[in-house]
Design a protein around this motif. Sequence first.
Motif, mmCIF file in Angstrom:
data_model
loop_
_atom_site.group_PDB
_atom_site.id
_atom_site.type_symbol
_atom_site.label_atom_id
_atom_site.label_comp_id
_atom_site.label_asym_id
_atom_site.label_seq_id
_atom_site.Cartn_x
_atom_site.Cartn_y
_atom_site.Cartn_z
ATOM 1 N N GLU A 1 0.870 -1.225 0.032
ATOM 2 C CA GLU A 1 0.038 -0.065 -0.113
ATOM 3 C C GLU A 1 0.797 1.306 -0.245
ATOM 4 O O GLU A 1 2.003 1.342 0.723
ATOM 5 N N PRO A 2 0.456 2.246 -0.727
ATOM 6 C CA PRO A 2 1.477 3.502 -0.702
ATOM 7 C C PRO A 2 1.189 4.007 0.667
ATOM 8 O O PRO A 2 0.481 4.063 1.360
ATOM 9 N N VAL A 3 2.673 4.684 0.891
ATOM 10 C CA VAL A 3 2.798 5.266 2.208
ATOM 11 C C VAL A 3 3.141 6.904 1.956
ATOM 12 O O VAL A 3 3.917 7.164 1.254
ATOM 13 N N ASP A 4 2.284 7.674 2.811
ATOM 14 C CA ASP A 4 2.394 8.990 2.641
ATOM 15 C C ASP A 4 2.138 9.658 1.081
ATOM 16 O O ASP A 4 2.771 10.684 0.952
ATOM 17 N N SER A 5 1.280 9.257 0.626
ATOM 18 C CA SER A 5 1.135 9.306 -0.661
ATOM 19 C C SER A 5 -0.255 10.294 -1.020
ATOM 20 O O SER A 5 -1.160 9.973 -0.109
ATOM 21 N N PRO A 6 -0.543 10.603 -2.044
ATOM 22 C CA PRO A 6 -1.706 11.146 -2.495
ATOM 23 C C PRO A 6 -3.042 10.016 -2.361
ATOM 24 O O PRO A 6 -2.630 8.813 -2.804
ATOM 25 N N GLU A 7 -4.140 10.352 -2.049
ATOM 26 C CA GLU A 7 -5.148 9.542 -1.618
ATOM 27 C C GLU A 7 -5.449 8.451 -3.189
ATOM 28 O O GLU A 7 -5.826 7.038 -2.897
ATOM 29 N N GLU A 8 -5.163 9.088 -4.353
ATOM 30 C CA GLU A 8 -5.530 8.305 -5.593
ATOM 31 C C GLU A 8 -4.279 7.206 -5.903
ATOM 32 O O GLU A 8 -4.610 6.349 -6.989
ATOM 33 N N ALA A 9 -3.271 7.201 -5.231
ATOM 34 C CA ALA A 9 -2.038 6.536 -5.412
ATOM 35 C C ALA A 9 -2.648 4.870 -5.469
ATOM 36 O O ALA A 9 -3.387 4.698 -4.710
ATOM 37 N N LYS A 10 -2.228 4.260 -6.445
ATOM 38 C CA LYS A 10 -2.393 2.560 -6.589
ATOM 39 C C LYS A 10 -1.154 1.965 -5.615
ATOM 40 O O LYS A 10 -0.163 2.545 -5.625
ATOM 41 N N PRO A 11 -1.505 0.614 -5.667
ATOM 42 C CA PRO A 11 -0.415 -0.226 -4.812
ATOM 43 C C PRO A 11 0.856 -0.235 -5.404
ATOM 44 O O PRO A 11 0.765 -0.021 -6.865
ATOM 45 N N TYR A 12 2.010 -0.198 -5.057
ATOM 46 C CA TYR A 12 3.121 -0.430 -5.338
ATOM 47 C C TYR A 12 3.689 -2.028 -5.696
ATOM 48 O O TYR A 12 3.231 -2.643 -4.803
ATOM 49 N N LEU A 13 4.524 -2.202 -6.518
ATOM 50 C CA LEU A 13 5.364 -3.323 -6.467
ATOM 51 C C LEU A 13 6.857 -2.892 -5.951
ATOM 52 O O LEU A 13 7.234 -1.814 -6.595
ATOM 53 N N ASN A 14 7.324 -3.768 -5.224
ATOM 54 C CA ASN A 14 8.533 -3.296 -4.417
ATOM 55 C C ASN A 14 9.371 -4.403 -4.470
ATOM 56 O O ASN A 14 9.030 -5.566 -4.201
ATOM 57 N N ALA A 15 10.659 -4.192 -4.415
ATOM 58 C CA ALA A 15 11.886 -5.372 -4.292
ATOM 59 C C ALA A 15 13.009 -4.462 -3.856
ATOM 60 O O ALA A 15 13.497 -3.176 -3.818
ATOM 61 N N VAL A 16 14.164 -5.285 -3.420
ATOM 62 C CA VAL A 16 15.509 -4.939 -3.108
ATOM 63 C C VAL A 16 16.514 -5.577 -4.002
ATOM 64 O O VAL A 16 16.384 -6.829 -4.022
ATOM 65 N N ARG B 1 10.136 8.335 -15.460
ATOM 66 C CA ARG B 1 9.569 8.808 -14.235
ATOM 67 C C ARG B 1 9.480 10.425 -14.167
ATOM 68 O O ARG B 1 10.249 11.052 -14.735
ATOM 69 N N GLU B 2 8.180 10.783 -13.892
ATOM 70 C CA GLU B 2 7.978 12.166 -13.717
ATOM 71 C C GLU B 2 7.926 12.702 -12.363
ATOM 72 O O GLU B 2 7.589 12.259 -11.469
ATOM 73 N N ARG B 3 8.755 13.597 -12.253
ATOM 74 C CA ARG B 3 9.176 14.207 -10.933
ATOM 75 C C ARG B 3 8.112 15.362 -10.671
ATOM 76 O O ARG B 3 7.477 15.874 -11.464
ATOM 77 N N SER B 4 7.558 15.354 -9.494
ATOM 78 C CA SER B 4 6.593 16.332 -9.048
ATOM 79 C C SER B 4 6.794 17.013 -7.684
ATOM 80 O O SER B 4 7.608 16.524 -6.822
ATOM 81 N N GLU B 5 6.168 17.891 -7.472
ATOM 82 C CA GLU B 5 6.176 18.722 -6.255
ATOM 83 C C GLU B 5 5.479 17.899 -5.384
ATOM 84 O O GLU B 5 5.637 18.222 -3.915
ATOM 85 N N VAL B 6 4.430 16.937 -5.503
ATOM 86 C CA VAL B 6 3.665 16.440 -4.843
ATOM 87 C C VAL B 6 4.710 15.422 -4.051
ATOM 88 O O VAL B 6 5.221 14.342 -4.831
ATOM 89 N N ARG B 7 4.702 15.247 -2.733
ATOM 90 C CA ARG B 7 5.365 14.358 -2.285
ATOM 91 C C ARG B 7 4.942 12.958 -2.207
ATOM 92 O O ARG B 7 3.797 12.515 -2.237
ATOM 93 N N ASN B 8 5.909 11.936 -2.540
ATOM 94 C CA ASN B 8 5.412 10.524 -2.782
ATOM 95 C C ASN B 8 4.340 10.305 -4.072
ATOM 96 O O ASN B 8 3.477 9.512 -3.848
#
Length: 189
Positions: free
Chosen positions: A65-80, A105-112
């Motif tokens: 689940e997105p952390v500290d992201s805008p409400e409309e953010a969808k789930p992430y896939l993550n790996a290390v 990747r588009e950079r935004s002023e919106v955090r996360n």
Amino acid sequence: MTETPNPNIVDADSLTGEMHPIRRVVVALGSNLGERLSSLQGAVDALADTPDFFVTGVSPVYETEPVDSPEEAKPYLNAVVLADTTLPAARLMERALAIEDAYERERSEVRNAPRTLDVDLIVVGDRRSNEDFLRLPHPRAHQRAFVLQPWHDLEPDAVFPERGPIADLLADVDGSGVRRREDLALEVE
């Protein structure tokens, strides 16, 4: 010692033939826009193709689940990704940004804000940096289950610099939004 990129400085080793020390690197990958798994696999491939960067392990894939992201953010896939390298941290950061750019990747002023690809340097050996361009160790990774859990899968005895064992850190964070995807895998060619 802080490493900062400066195109006017030539690495001493390129003149003298001296080698940089080998450093252990932890890189976190994430994607929640577009072809998420394809973006993560592309990042693994690009890292593996980086000269003097030797991938030693790739974690299982997690859906988070997105952390500290805008409400409309969808789930992430993550790996290390774990690797050994002789590259300076600043050069690794430049490579990480170039890989993100290759995946639009588009950079935004919106955090996360949602993103096609996130390539974060978590730890680069014992390097410390507090520059805007590069913060090492990553300042929030020790609080993020989506980084700690896949890292723990690869190195259960790993220690986060200045924070302690990742197993202890993982026990202290909320991992309820982190789910291992047994049906997905990343490969190193």
